[in-house]
Design an enzyme around this catalytic site. Structure first.
Site, mmCIF file in Angstrom:
data_model
loop_
_atom_site.group_PDB
_atom_site.id
_atom_site.type_symbol
_atom_site.label_atom_id
_atom_site.label_comp_id
_atom_site.label_asym_id
_atom_site.label_seq_id
_atom_site.Cartn_x
_atom_site.Cartn_y
_atom_site.Cartn_z
ATOM 1 N N ASP A 105 0.869 -1.171 0.000
ATOM 2 C CA ASP A 105 0.000 0.000 0.000
ATOM 3 C C ASP A 105 0.914 1.233 0.000
ATOM 4 O OD1 ASP A 105 -3.206 0.584 1.616
ATOM 5 O OD2 ASP A 105 -2.125 1.715 0.105
HETATM 6 C C1 GLC Z 1 -4.239 4.323 -0.105
HETATM 7 C C2 GLC Z 1 -5.175 3.197 0.295
HETATM 8 C C3 GLC Z 1 -5.345 2.135 -0.757
HETATM 9 C C4 GLC Z 1 -5.244 2.758 -2.130
HETATM 10 C C5 GLC Z 1 -3.816 3.257 -2.304
HETATM 11 C C6 GLC Z 1 -3.609 3.951 -3.656
HETATM 12 O O1 GLC Z 1 -3.423 4.639 0.979
HETATM 13 O O2 GLC Z 1 -4.920 2.541 1.533
HETATM 14 O O3 GLC Z 1 -6.628 1.516 -0.537
HETATM 15 O O4 GLC Z 1 -5.548 1.787 -3.133
HETATM 16 O O5 GLC Z 1 -3.426 4.137 -1.251
HETATM 17 O O6 GLC Z 1 -4.382 5.095 -3.730
#
Ligand code: GLC
Length: 745
Positions: free
Chosen positions: A293
């Site tokens: 993430d």
């Molecule tokens: C964010 C979220 C995740 C998302 C990613 C890209 O922090 O936790 O769900 O897909 O970053 O935006």
């Protein structure tokens, strides 16, 4: 823009020049690497170490930031081969330009992968996933994901960071809006439907994109409902309640997985070999790639399990994270870690293989621009067909929580006082994680009523969503005086749920409860429409409202969907995917609780309960009313005593005893009365949503297999145990029709 470029130049030289020293040293890939397809292997042989590391690197563009940092100079990262994937980059012109750089300005012309958070629609926005889950309509949910994938892929996107399948029992957590609620079984079926919709007829088709099941794992169990907080549970609890929806998504074909921010059993998921290798690879045979993430790798330093970024990168790659989202750690340190023997070339090659395999499967090497198609974009985006689908899914997601005196539906000649901060609002209606959606495309409640033919509607906003100014109440009371019915549209702001949006108080914000009390003094019937991203504490609302419609965030077609329900053109059929607590003090409150050794008894002090609150929620899981009523007959069973392993055939007759045609979600729960470990008092094991005409009846059949009776036993083996079971069938978790059956060894 110049200043940004110069900053990048300095940043680029400081962080990339060192590994660049190895850029020209071609390091042959390991012969013992797992067999990939021949094209992948041929390409891998040509790649330098730097080019390999570039494929493991994902950056956001400067179009959006969905996390704490943003990085300049990503176009130069493409040129230098320092990144192989970008997110938050969409539309045909932008994706074409970025792809052109990769194809025309790099040595090996490896196409980029474009990802984006298409969570409940790209441009045509559907209800938030928690709202869609309330439809219990797997066909509708799959349709929603299918439309989203068609729109996203026409805008140049190859990959969506969805479905989010985190089971969640705590409505203080803002991200409950992205998932399917508190139940594992419902979560699994919805995860499968969403993956089917996202990946369509298969990867390689131009209207199919890669699904990314997230956030692996158990992110929804953050202690206190506080986002990013610790997760701590037994392996049994993890495997029983939280893991199944991730596996269901993977078994449905999801090609990628996103590691979650939280730790599990003391190890951050981003560096957790038990989760990423033992379970995901060895037990589930997952072949796709794992992405961290947003800066999840770097955040392991904050978790305190590594001393610095370099060690974080080594821990993540060794655990099984193939792609580094936004930390730039793989980019900065992998060559050095390899030189030091902290990671192996095979680990790098395996990760690169998984990523390149999907780029080949998408067809990007044959035609890097195949998804960036302006004609398809123009024909697809916000089409009448897509809007009709959004309206259909939205109306099915609405839950009728209360309808005292059958206030609803309203005839078209009703004099309506339309009141509240969300009554004519458009910008909030698309909720959080709304992709490229725009409130300006939405149909407001006020517009929807007008379009439906309600031509005696007086409007008063009365107050804001979250401030403390009550001066607008007067105007609201004035329009109320001349109305037959008050329709009051209340709720949260869209940014009060979603990521980094946990609330310690789950009542309506601002002065909205005061507004409702003031309007109650008008003596007029009150219909409350709620727009929110989580279960709320409605303990005051239920006393002041006659009817309550839970409308979540319904998206682009909000006003039309609500008008369909308010007018009775569509009889509401939604059922809650999460319990609504009586108060925040009850949290976590959920239907599949355990008996305990002192089961709740309101008449006995010495039982498991509070001295100042009841145990049961205000509205239970699976609850939702209809304009009609349904009556359940006795449960019929061909083999109430059955041998372990033989299917159990059950039937129940459901009669529509009201004045409207309607749909009912017939839910089947089991209870394992005695087992080697404590078991919940109810577990959802099947459901069917059926249409029954006014005065009609239907016999619904269910067949339960051994898997439905199975759980992680005392020895942690998954299986069933002979003994007595109770079957409950009804229209919510409070289903009263009961049948006792017995499994023989
Ligand atoms: C964010 C979220 C995740 C998302 C990613 C890209 O922090 O936790 O769900 O897909 O970053 O935006």
């Amino acid at each position: 823009m110049f200043y940004k470029f110069s900053f990048f130049l300095i940043f680029f030289l400081c962080t990339c020049v060192q590994p660049m020293a190895h850029a020209q040293t071609r390091v042959p890939s390991q012969k013992s690497a797992p067999a990939g397809n021949s094209k992948v292997e041929a390409l891998l042989k040509k790649m330098t170490l730097q080019e390999k590391i570039g494929q493991l690197t994902l950056y956001t563009t400067d179009w959006e930031s969905t996390g704490p940092t943003i990085r300049d100079g990503y176009k130069n990262d493409i040129r230098s081969g320092a990144c192989g994937a970008l997110f938050n980059s969409h539309t045909v012109p932008f994706t074409r330009e970025l792809q052109r750089i990769a194809i025309e300005e790099t040595r090996l012309k490896i196409p980029l992968l474009f990802g984006y958070d298409v969570i409940h629609g790209y441009k045509t926005i559907f209800p938030i996933p928690l709202g869609e889950a309330a439809s219990w309509d797997l066909t509708a949910i799959e349709k929603s994901a299918r439309v989203a994938a068609k729109e996203a892929s026409s805008a140049g996107l190859h990959w969506t960071f969805a479905p989010m399948v985190d089971v969640a029992r705590d409505p203080r957590w803002g991200r409950v809006m992205e998932g399917a609620g508190e139940d594992t079984y419902l979560g699994c079926r919805i995860a499968e439907a969403r993956v089917r919709g996202i990946q369509g007829k298969g990867i390689g088709n131009t209207d199919a994109v890669l699904a990314c099941v997230k956030h692996y794992a158990a992110y929804g169990a953050a202690i206190g409902g506080r986002d990013y907080n610790t997760v701590d549970m037994s392996e049994r609890f993890l495997r029983e309640y939280y893991l199944p929806p991730y596996k269901a998504a993977i078994d449905a074909g999801a090609r990628t997985v996103m590691a979650s921010f939280n730790d599990y059993d003391g190890v951050p998921a981003t560096g957790n070999k038990f989760l990423l290798d033992q379970i995901l690879r060895k037990e589930w045979k997952f072949k796709g790639f794992v992405v961290s993430d947003y800066t999840g790798i770097a955040e392991m330093v904050n978790h305190g399990v590594v001393a610095n970024d370099k060690e974080a990168g080594e821990l993540a790659l060794q655990a099984g994270v193939d792609m580094d989202m936004q930390s730039a750690i793989y980019q900065r340190f992998t060559a050095q870690s390899l030189r030091e023997g902290k990671i192996s070339l095979q680990q790098i090659d395996d990760a690169v293989r998984r990523i390149l395999s999907l780029k080949f499967e998408l067809g990007l090497f044959d035609d890097p621009y195949k998804f960036s198609d302006q004609a398809r974009y123009d024909a697809t985006i916000l089409s009448a067909e897509n809007r009709a689908a959004a309206r259909d899914v939205a109306k099915r997601s609405i839950v009728l929580l209360q309808n005292k005196g059958n206030v609803l539906p309203l005839s078209k000649n009703t004099k309506i006082a339309l009141i509240g901060p969300l009554a004519e609002n458009k910008s909030e209606l698309i909720g959080n994680w709304c992709g490229a959606g725009s409130g300006s495309d939405c149909v407001s409640v006020r517009e929807g009523l007008q379009l439906a033919g309600y031509n005696q509607v007086a409007f008063a906003k009365a107050c804001e969503i979250a401030d403390h100014d009550e001066s607008g109440f007067k105007a609201a009371l004035e329009v109320a005086q001349h109305a037959d019915v008050l329709v009051v549209v209340l709720g949260e702001r869209a940014d009060m749920s979603g990521e980094a949006a946990s609330r310690s108080n789950i009542k309506l914000p601002g002065v909205q409860e005061n507004l409702l009390k003031a309007l109650k003094s008008s003596g007029k019937p009150i219909v409350v429409i709620l727009m929110n991203g989580r279960p709320l504490d409605l303990s005051e609302i239920v006393n002041d409202a006659d009817a309550i419609l839970e409308a979540w965030w319904l998206g682009t077609e909000t006003g039309n969907a609500l008008a369909d329900v308010i007018s009775g053109a569509y009889n509401p059929s939604g059922k809650l995917p999460m319990s609504f607590p009586k108060s925040v003090g009850q949290i976590p409150v959920y239907y599949n609780y355990k008996s305990t050794g002192r089961p709740y008894d309101p008449n006995s002090k010495w039982t498991s309960k509070y001295i100042d609150e009841q145990n049961n929620p205000l509205f239970p899981f699976g609850f939702g009313l209809s304009y009609t009523t349904f009556e359940y007959g006795e449960i019929q069973c061909d083999n109430p005593v059955f041998k372990k392993g033989t299917p159990v055939q059950l039937r129940v007759n459901v009669r529509n005893t009201g004045k409207y045609d309607g749909e009912e979600v017939v839910q089947l729960y089991i209870r394992d009365v005695t087992a080697s470990v404590t078991r919940p008092v109810r577990e959802l094991k099947a459901f069917k949503k059926i249409k029954i005409p006014q005065g009609g009846n239907e016999t619904i059949s269910f067949s339960l297999t051994d898997a439905d009776f199975s759980f992680y036993k005392k020895n942690m083996q998954f299986g069933s145990e002979a003994g007595k079971f109770e079957i409950y069938i009804g229209g919510s978790a409070l289903a009263s029709r009961k049948l006792s059956i017995e499994m023989k060894p």
